[in-house]
Motif scaffolding. Structure first.
Motif, PDB file in Angstrom:
ATOM      1  N   SER B  70      55.240  54.900  72.760  1.00 17.56           N
ATOM      2  CA  SER B  70      54.936  53.492  72.376  1.00 17.56           C
ATOM      3  C   SER B  70      53.804  53.273  71.427  1.00 17.56           C
ATOM      4  CB  SER B  70      54.947  52.494  73.524  1.00 17.56           C
ATOM      5  OG  SER B  70      53.819  51.846  73.446  1.00 17.56           O
ATOM      6  N   VAL B  71      52.832  54.325  71.829  1.00 18.66           N
ATOM      7  CA  VAL B  71      51.413  54.416  70.850  1.00 18.66           C
ATOM      8  C   VAL B  71      51.999  54.767  69.477  1.00 18.66           C
ATOM      9  CG1 VAL B  71      49.325  55.661  70.684  1.00 18.66           C
ATOM     10  CG2 VAL B  71      50.144  54.733  72.856  1.00 18.66           C
ATOM     11  N   LEU B  72      52.986  55.823  69.291  1.00 17.68           N
ATOM     12  CA  LEU B  72      53.141  56.294  67.986  1.00 17.68           C
ATOM     13  C   LEU B  72      54.153  55.092  67.384  1.00 17.68           C
ATOM     14  CD1 LEU B  72      54.189  59.940  68.804  1.00 17.68           C
ATOM     15  CD2 LEU B  72      52.258  59.120  67.650  1.00 17.68           C
ATOM     16  N   ASP B  73      54.604  54.459  67.899  1.00 16.46           N
ATOM     17  CA  ASP B  73      55.459  53.288  67.151  1.00 16.46           C
ATOM     18  C   ASP B  73      54.662  52.279  67.007  1.00 16.46           C
ATOM     19  OD1 ASP B  73      57.378  51.553  66.733  1.00 16.46           O
ATOM     20  OD2 ASP B  73      58.481  51.519  68.542  1.00 16.46           O
ATOM     21  N   ASN B  74      53.909  51.642  67.846  1.00 14.76           N
ATOM     22  CA  ASN B  74      53.309  50.400  67.601  1.00 14.76           C
ATOM     23  C   ASN B  74      51.988  50.632  66.594  1.00 14.76           C
ATOM     24  OD1 ASN B  74      54.642  48.643  69.045  1.00 14.76           O
ATOM     25  ND2 ASN B  74      53.823  49.402  71.043  1.00 14.76           N
ATOM     26  N   ALA B  75      51.491  51.931  66.642  1.00 17.56           N
ATOM     27  CA  ALA B  75      50.174  52.152  65.769  1.00 17.56           C
ATOM     28  C   ALA B  75      50.777  52.194  64.186  1.00 17.56           C
ATOM     29  CB  ALA B  75      49.629  53.389  66.021  1.00 17.56           C
ATOM     30  N   SER B  76      52.198  52.225  63.861  1.00 15.67           N
ATOM     31  CA  SER B  76      52.482  52.367  62.432  1.00 15.67           C
ATOM     32  C   SER B  76      52.113  51.557  61.566  1.00 15.67           C
ATOM     33  CB  SER B  76      54.251  52.288  62.554  1.00 15.67           C
ATOM     34  OG  SER B  76      54.644  53.095  63.308  1.00 15.67           O
ATOM     35  N   GLU B  77      52.114  50.204  61.672  1.00 13.58           N
ATOM     36  CA  GLU B  77      51.509  49.226  60.876  1.00 13.58           C
ATOM     37  C   GLU B  77      49.973  49.330  60.633  1.00 13.58           C
ATOM     38  OE1 GLU B  77      53.372  48.320  63.424  1.00 13.58           O
ATOM     39  OE2 GLU B  77      54.369  46.500  63.398  1.00 13.58           O
ATOM     40  N   LEU B  78      49.314  49.832  61.855  1.00 13.82           N
ATOM     41  CA  LEU B  78      48.034  49.921  61.645  1.00 13.82           C
ATOM     42  C   LEU B  78      47.608  51.122  60.847  1.00 13.82           C
ATOM     43  CD1 LEU B  78      45.338  48.535  62.637  1.00 13.82           C
ATOM     44  CD2 LEU B  78      45.607  50.000  64.604  1.00 13.82           C
ATOM     45  N   VAL B  79      48.370  52.076  61.157  1.00 16.54           N
ATOM     46  CA  VAL B  79      48.192  53.350  60.279  1.00 16.54           C
ATOM     47  C   VAL B  79      48.296  53.076  58.931  1.00 16.54           C
ATOM     48  CG1 VAL B  79      48.854  55.715  59.744  1.00 16.54           C
ATOM     49  CG2 VAL B  79      48.610  54.899  62.223  1.00 16.54           C
ATOM     50  N   LEU B  80      49.348  52.345  58.410  1.00 17.31           N
ATOM     51  CA  LEU B  80      49.598  52.118  56.941  1.00 17.31           C
ATOM     52  C   LEU B  80      48.247  51.353  56.459  1.00 17.31           C
ATOM     53  CD1 LEU B  80      53.294  51.220  57.288  1.00 17.31           C
ATOM     54  CD2 LEU B  80      52.606  53.303  56.452  1.00 17.31           C
ATOM     55  N   LEU B  81      48.150  50.218  57.221  1.00 16.78           N
ATOM     56  CA  LEU B  81      46.842  49.224  56.631  1.00 16.78           C
ATOM     57  C   LEU B  81      45.704  50.262  56.563  1.00 16.78           C
ATOM     58  CD1 LEU B  81      47.384  46.276  58.605  1.00 16.78           C
ATOM     59  CD2 LEU B  81      48.136  46.761  56.345  1.00 16.78           C
TER      60      LEU B  81
END
Lengths: 351, 368
Positions: B70-81
């Motif tokens: 869930s961490v890896l999944d939900n962080a996706s948008e944040l990583v891109l930004l």
């Protein structure tokens, strides 16, 4: 500003140039505001012709006026404080919970409100001025903290029924000569302002005087204009920045109390987005983001312009919520570009 | 303000290689230490936090589930930004606060095209690729708008982007006529959830793809070098034949593209959009990720991997707090404490105190 400074040495002549920018931007703001209001009165008519509708702009925005004054001061020193909206919400909630759930009295509630604002100001001022952390990040954390704390204090909206509070909330100060006759019954309805407006106007006048004619006010401009020259002139830069943030925090607390007096309840949504409105009002009022230039009178007209344009847009038939946001954004954009042009012109002059 | 924040950067640049090395080690020290602390805390408090299991989702496909996933999944948008924000921060010395609102616009454009103006669709009306490309294009145009204000009108980035921050969500609502369309087509949700047969959430793959793309761009083009030189000294880089305005603009356009992909992932997760709540406060997290990654918020040198790590640390913290039943509305208060701790630890003054002897000579130089 006093004339004797204009005659002085080089460093002070530069100061005079930046002050004339202040006046230029202030003039633009005031002219735009009156032009806008005149346009509304002549072409839209309706509620705009009634004095009460103008006073209602003040009634609804007393807290924003106070917040914007604090914001302008911080912006003049070259900083920014985006926590004021969230602090407003927190102050409302603390006062409401104290009055309603703990049966407290009004004076203590007001002191609590001011104390909360002051605490935010002191902590943020310390971090910005003495630890040299970017004001944006510090106040971002402040905003997060205030938002979170608001829901920790109470998740549910708290409606206040405290008697002395309601008495204070319902004080209406009539403005002589601005009343209107009801067209149906013919009764005279006096025009009124809420108690908060008087406090807000007092804050505007006091802050205007402080910025213009006191040593502290002058040092705000000096620090914002140029840190290092201010330092060399013997101004304590850190202390000045610290005081600017403390003042802004205190005004945020006061703004919170005024907001609370206006709505009469504590709610998580109170003051949401007001930091952006305050920044927008300061920008429209001619406060330069780079620091050193700004005027409280301009900020006051900034708040009025911001809300007048919102009302014009909605009464022109664009009453969906999104139009008001888009217009406000367009207005910020316009004023930013004016500022940018003024700055570039100034830089060219220097060369 | 900027003079103060730029001082440590200058110091870093001025110093010999050895100091620089120590600084880079120091730069990644904070996110790594934060991550280690979080992992240790969870290990001691409840080792089952790290359990990953293979489950069947509602469609009968095998999917991995667990807090780590869930961490890896939900962080996706944040990583891109965070990737885009790092470049913007490095080149212009300021942050874009409109990314959340711009995500709403990109998501709204994609949903509008996919739904073709209807309130609810079972099959997509426009090809998904076309819709996403349109979303990216629109988002890049808005990025260019911010970039022009910052680079050509010389407006402070935070304030220039305030315009889009104020108007963005309203524009997003206006694009869809304030309707809340719902896409029921499962293919649309592949990007935000799972592709049948693959147990790893798709956003993880998209994120890895984008990270690799940026790694290649930084490795084989001058993007990183130019961005840094513009951020460190725009005048000097102009004299060296670069166009600082163009490069600043470019970083904002790149951020626009990142925002669009993030917005696509976000709307793809649920197949719907809520203009006022989608990606709320994500701009603050993105800026925090950049700061956490040890990047100077005043511009100049940057480390994109620090920001990426920072983004994962933030999501790790969020997930941990959720696990201990911290309500989502109270979350900001805890985050604020973490931010303050981090910035105080990495404050220039603290560093200055460590090199107290060098301080007086530096002052003398500044005055001169």
């Amino acid at each position: 500003m006093p004339n004797d400074i204009a005659v002085d040495k080089q460093g002070r002549i530069k100061n005079r140039v930046s002050m004339s920018d202040t006046n230029l931007l202030l003039t633009i703001t005031v002219v735009v505001f009156f032009a806008m209001y005149a346009f509304a009165v002549f072409f839209l008519g309706g509620s705009f012709t009634k004095p009460q509708s103008f006073l209602n702009i003040l009634n609804n925005n007393a807290s924003l006026i106070v917040l914007s004054c604090g914001m302008s001061i911080v912006m003049i020193t070259g900083g920014i404080d985006i926590s004021v909206g969230a602090v407003t919400g927190l102050v409302c909630m603390c006062c409401a919970v104290y009055l309603e759930n703990h049966g407290g009295n009004l004076v203590v509630a007001i002191l609590i409100g001011l104390g909360v604002g002051l605490a935010f100001g002191i902590v943020q001022g310390f971090l910005v001025a003495h630890l040299g952390i970017q004001p944006f990040i510090v106040s971002l954390a402040g905003m997060f903290f205030a938002k979170g704390m608001t829901t920790i204090v109470s998740k549910e909206p708290v409606r206040v029924t405290n008697e002395s509070f309601m008495a204070l909330k319902n004080i209406r100060v009539t403005v002589p000569g601005l009343g209107a006759y009801n067209s149906k019954t013919g009764n005279y309805i006096p025009a009124y302002v809420e108690i908060g407006v008087l406090i807000a106007l007092a804050v505007v006048v006091i802050m205007f005087i402080v910025l213009r004619w006191t040593k502290l006010g002058r040092s705000f401009y000096a620090v914002g204009g140029n840190n290092q020259s201010a330092n060399m002139l013997g101004i304590n830069v850190r202390r000045t920045k610290f005081l600017a943030h403390v003042l802004c925090g205190l005004l945020a607390g006061l703004g919170g109390i005024l907001y609370f007096l206006h709505v009469g309840s504590g709610d998580v949504a109170n003051g949401a987005g007001d930091e952006m409105n305050a920044i927008a009002a300061s920008i429209i009022g001619g406060t330069l983001l780079t620091g050193g230039v700004g005027n409280i009178a301009g900020t006051f007209f900034g708040v009025l312009s911001l809300n007048t344009i919102k009302r014009i847009v909605s009464s022109m038939g664009f009453d969906e919520a999104w139009w008001s946001n888009i217009t406000v954004a367009a207005m910020i954009c316009l004023f930013l570009i004016i500022q940018s042009v003024v700055l570039m012109r100034k830089n060219k002059k220097k060369v | 303000m900027s003079a103060e924040t730029k001082t440590p950067v200058k110091k870093e640049r001025r110093s010999a290689g050895e100091v620089l090395k120590r600084m880079t080690r120091h730069q990644l020290f904070i996110p790594v230490a934060a991550l280690v602390l979080l992992v240790l805390f969870n290990l001691i408090a409840d080792p089952s936090f790290f359990a990953v299991s293979l489950k069947q989702n509602s469609l009968g496909n095998p999917v991995l589930s667990g807090n780590i996933i869930s961490v890896l999944d939900n962080a996706s948008e944040l990583v891109l930004l965070a990737i885009g924000m790092t470049l913007v921060t490095a080149s212009s010395g300021g942050q874009d606060i409109s990314v959340g609102a711009a995500m709403a616009i990109a998501g709204s454009v994609i949903i509008r095209l996919v739904c073709g103006g209807q309130v609810s669709v079972d099959t997509m009306q426009t090809s998904l690729i076309l819709a996403v490309l349109a979303g990216i294009l629109v988002s890049m145009i808005f990025g260019a708008f911010n970039g022009v204000l910052v680079a050509y009108f010389k407006i402070q980035p935070m304030v220039a982007t305030l315009i889009l921050f104020t108007a963005g969500r309203s524009i997003a609502a206006w694009i869809n006529n304030n309707q809340l369309p719902i896409v029921n087509d499962q293919v649309f949700k592949y990007a935000g959830t799972f592709i049948p047969g693959i147990p790893v959430p798709t956003p993880v793959f998209i994120t890895i793809f984008v990270i690799v793309l940026f790694w290649l761009a930084l490795r084989f083009t001058n993007l990183g070098l130019y961005t840094q030189s513009v951020g460190i000294n725009a005048n000097a880089s102009r004299l060296n034949g670069l166009d600082p305005k163009m490069i600043k603009l470019l970083t904002y356009v790149i951020l626009g593209a990142c925002v669009a992909v993030a917005g696509f992932i976000r709307v793809s997760r649920s197949g719907s959009i809520n203009y006022s709540r989608i990606a709320e406060n994500i701009e603050m997290d993105a800026i925090l990720a950049v700061a956490l990654g040890g990047n100077a918020l005043g511009g100049g040198k940057f480390n994109i991997y620090g920001s990426i790590l920072g983004a994962y640390v933030i999501q790790f913290l969020t997930t941990t707090l959720y696990k201990y039943n911290v309500p989502s509305t109270a979350l900001p208060a805890y985050k604020a404490v973490v931010i303050i701790l981090l910035v105080v630890l990495s404050a220039p003054v603290v560093r200055e105190k460590m090199s107290h002897i060098g301080k007086s000579s530096k002052r003398a130089k500044e005055v001169a």
